[in-house]
Design an enzyme around this catalytic site. Structure first.
Site, PDB file in Angstrom:
ATOM      1  N   SER A 152       0.826  -1.205   0.000  1.00  0.00           N
ATOM      2  CA  SER A 152       0.000   0.000   0.000  1.00  0.00           C
ATOM      3  C   SER A 152       0.861   1.257   0.000  1.00  0.00           C
ATOM      4  CB  SER A 152      -0.911   0.021   1.238  1.00  0.00           C
ATOM      5  OG  SER A 152      -0.143   0.261   2.400  1.00  0.00           O
ATOM      6  N   ASP A 187      -1.262  -0.993  -3.775  1.00  0.00           N
ATOM      7  CA  ASP A 187      -2.623  -0.891  -3.249  1.00  0.00           C
ATOM      8  C   ASP A 187      -2.913   0.509  -2.731  1.00  0.00           C
ATOM      9  OD1 ASP A 187      -5.124  -1.935  -2.406  1.00  0.00           O
ATOM     10  OD2 ASP A 187      -4.345  -2.286  -0.383  1.00  0.00           O
ATOM     11  N   HIS A 188      -4.102   1.017  -3.022  1.00  0.00           N
ATOM     12  CA  HIS A 188      -4.556   2.332  -2.530  1.00  0.00           C
ATOM     13  C   HIS A 188      -3.532   3.417  -2.832  1.00  0.00           C
ATOM     14  CE1 HIS A 188      -8.361   1.416  -0.612  1.00  0.00           C
ATOM     15  NE2 HIS A 188      -7.830   0.342  -0.084  1.00  0.00           N
ATOM     16  N   ASP A 239      -6.432   4.910  -6.400  1.00  0.00           N
ATOM     17  CA  ASP A 239      -7.462   5.291  -5.433  1.00  0.00           C
ATOM     18  C   ASP A 239      -7.735   6.789  -5.481  1.00  0.00           C
ATOM     19  OD1 ASP A 239      -9.223   5.560  -3.379  1.00  0.00           O
ATOM     20  OD2 ASP A 239      -7.961   4.660  -1.844  1.00  0.00           O
ATOM     21  N   GLU A 264     -11.719   2.159  -7.275  1.00  0.00           N
ATOM     22  CA  GLU A 264     -12.753   1.997  -6.245  1.00  0.00           C
ATOM     23  C   GLU A 264     -13.902   2.952  -6.502  1.00  0.00           C
ATOM     24  OE1 GLU A 264     -13.107   2.974  -1.513  1.00  0.00           O
ATOM     25  OE2 GLU A 264     -11.452   1.674  -2.107  1.00  0.00           O
ATOM     26  N   HIS A 289     -12.757  -1.126   6.111  1.00  0.00           N
ATOM     27  CA  HIS A 289     -11.328  -1.313   6.344  1.00  0.00           C
ATOM     28  C   HIS A 289     -11.001  -1.363   7.846  1.00  0.00           C
ATOM     29  CE1 HIS A 289     -11.112   0.477   2.219  1.00  0.00           C
ATOM     30  NE2 HIS A 289     -10.165  -0.425   2.091  1.00  0.00           N
ATOM     31  N   HIS A 316     -12.659  -5.031  -0.642  1.00  0.00           N
ATOM     32  CA  HIS A 316     -11.758  -4.429   0.330  1.00  0.00           C
ATOM     33  C   HIS A 316     -12.362  -4.598   1.728  1.00  0.00           C
ATOM     34  CE1 HIS A 316      -9.133  -1.623  -2.313  1.00  0.00           C
ATOM     35  NE2 HIS A 316      -9.585  -2.635  -3.048  1.00  0.00           N
ATOM     36  N   GLY A 317     -11.539  -4.488   2.757  1.00  0.00           N
ATOM     37  CA  GLY A 317     -12.045  -4.621   4.113  1.00  0.00           C
ATOM     38  C   GLY A 317     -12.447  -6.035   4.466  1.00  0.00           C
ATOM     39  N   THR A 350      -5.573  -6.318   7.779  1.00  0.00           N
ATOM     40  CA  THR A 350      -5.616  -6.123   9.237  1.00  0.00           C
ATOM     41  C   THR A 350      -5.654  -7.444   9.998  1.00  0.00           C
ATOM     42  OG1 THR A 350      -6.752  -3.998   8.957  1.00  0.00           O
ATOM     43  CG2 THR A 350      -6.911  -5.055  11.118  1.00  0.00           C
TER      44      THR A 350
END
Length: 293
Positions: free
Chosen positions: A50, A83-84, A105, A135, A177, A205-206, A230
Site C-alpha cells: 500500500s 494498493d490504494h 485510489d 474503487e 477497512h 476491500h475490508g 488487518t
C-alpha cells in the site's frame, strides 16, 4: 512459477469461480510469511504494497524490490500489486520497478474528479501493459475518508468502468477497512447484481472483518479478488506480544519475529484454502458474469 502478472491470477480465479487472494505486505517478515503460505497451500497469491506501507519504509524501492525478489524466487505463482495509490508518481515508480498492477485510489474525490484521475492513470498503465483496479462506492473505515454504509450503484459502476477503462473494480457491499472482529455480513444480493451488470472482476476491500463462510458466500455471489490485511497484521502482533510476555528479558528481535512470521504463514495458508474452496451460490443472487468485448 515465480513472479506472474496480477491479471493472470485474477482471470484464472474468476473463470474457476474461486477467490483470488490479495494479502498486504507490511515489512519483509510479512512478505516472507505470505510467500511461504502460498508455497504450502500450492496456491497463487497477490502480494499488495500500500501507499501507507511505502511511506513507512521511506520510499518505494526497498520494500518493493524485496517483495519482487521473494516472488521471483518462489515456487508458487506470486504477483506484486500496489494498493490504494493516490500519488501518480508512485504508479510510475512501481511500473519502472516491475510491478504488474495498481489500485488507483481517487475515491475520496467527487465522482467526476475520480473518473478523470482514474481514466488518465489507467490509460498510462495500459500503454505499459499494467492492470488497473479502482474503487467506487467508498468502502468504509479508511482514515475517516470513506463513508460507512455506502453501497455501490450498479448503473453508476458500469458508467465508471466505461469512462475509465479500469480492469477491476473495488465495490462497497458492506465491508469496512481495518476491522479487528470478523463479524461483517455482506450484501450478497448487491454483489450478484454488480457481477451481472459489470464486465470486470469485483474486488472486496475490508475483508479482514468478514468471517470465512461469508467470504465464501461473497465469492459464490460474484466477488473475485479478496483483500486481507488487518487480520494478518493482528496475527503477527498477537504472536509478538505472546512471546515477549512469556520472556520479558528477550532482546533478540529474531526470536520474536520468527514465530510471528510463522503464525502469519499458517493463517495465510489457511485463508488461501478458504478462498479457493467453492460453495454453491443460492439462486437469488447467482448470475452469469458478462464478458468484456
Amino acid at each position: 512459477m515465480s513472479l506472474v502478472p496480477t491479471s493472470s491470477i485474477i482471470d484464472s480465479a474468476r473463470t474457476a469461480g474461486i477467490g483470488a487472494a490479495a494479502f498486504n505486505v507490511i515489512h519483509l517478515e510479512t512478505a516472507e510469511a505470505l510467500v511461504t503460505a502460498a508455497e504450502r497451500a500450492n496456491a497463487p497469491l497477490i502480494l499488495q504494497i500500500s501507499e501507507n506501507c511505502i511511506r513507512y519504509h521511506g520510499s518505494l524501492r526497498p520494500i518493493t524490490r524485496a517483495t519482487l525478489a521473494l516472488a521471483e524466487d518462489s515456487s508458487a505463482p506470486i504477483a506484486v500489486h500496489l494498493d490504494h495509490i493516490t500519488d501518480a508518481e508512485l504508479v510510475r515508480q512501481g511500473a519502472a520497478a516491475g510491478v504488474s498492477s495498481f489500485m488507483v485510489d481517487a475515491s475520496a474525490f467527487p465522482y467526476d474528479e475520480n473518473v478523470a484521475t482514474t481514466a488518465a492513470l489507467t490509460a498510462w498503465c495500459h500503454e505499459r501493459g499494467s492492470f488497473v483496479e479502482a474503487e467506487l462506492g467508498k468502502v468504509g473505515g479508511k482514515d475517516g475518508v470513506h463513508a460507512p454504509g455506502t453501497r455501490t450503484d450498479p448503473d453508476e459502476a458500469l458508467a465508471f468502468i466505461d469512462a475509465t477503462g479500469v480492469d477491476a473494480l473495488a465495490v462497497a457491499v458492506g465491508s469496512s477497512h481495518a476491522m479487528h472482529e470478523r463479524t461483517t455480513v455482506l450484501d450478497k444480493e448487491l454483489i450478484g447484481r454488480l457481477q451481472a451488470a459489470l464486465p470486470v472482476p469485483l474486488v472486496l476491500h475490508g475483508s479482514s472483518g468478514v468471517p470465512d463462510e461469508e467470504l465464501q458466500r461473497a465469492i459464490a455471489a460474484g466477488m473475485t479478488k479478496i483483500n486481507i490485511s488487518t487480520h494478518l497484521v493482528s496475527v503477527f502482533t498477537r504472536s509478538v506480544r505472546d512471546v515477549l510476555g512469556a520472556d520479558p528479558a528477550l532482546v533478540d528481535s529474531r526470536k520474536y519475529l520468527k514465530p510471528a512470521r510463522e503464525a502469519v504463514a499458517q493463517e495465510a495458508a489457511r485463508l488461501l484454502e478458504v478462498l479457493r474452496t467453492p460453495i454453491a451460490a443460492p439462486d437469488r443472487y447467482a448470475a452469469q458474469a458478462p464478458v468484456r468485448g
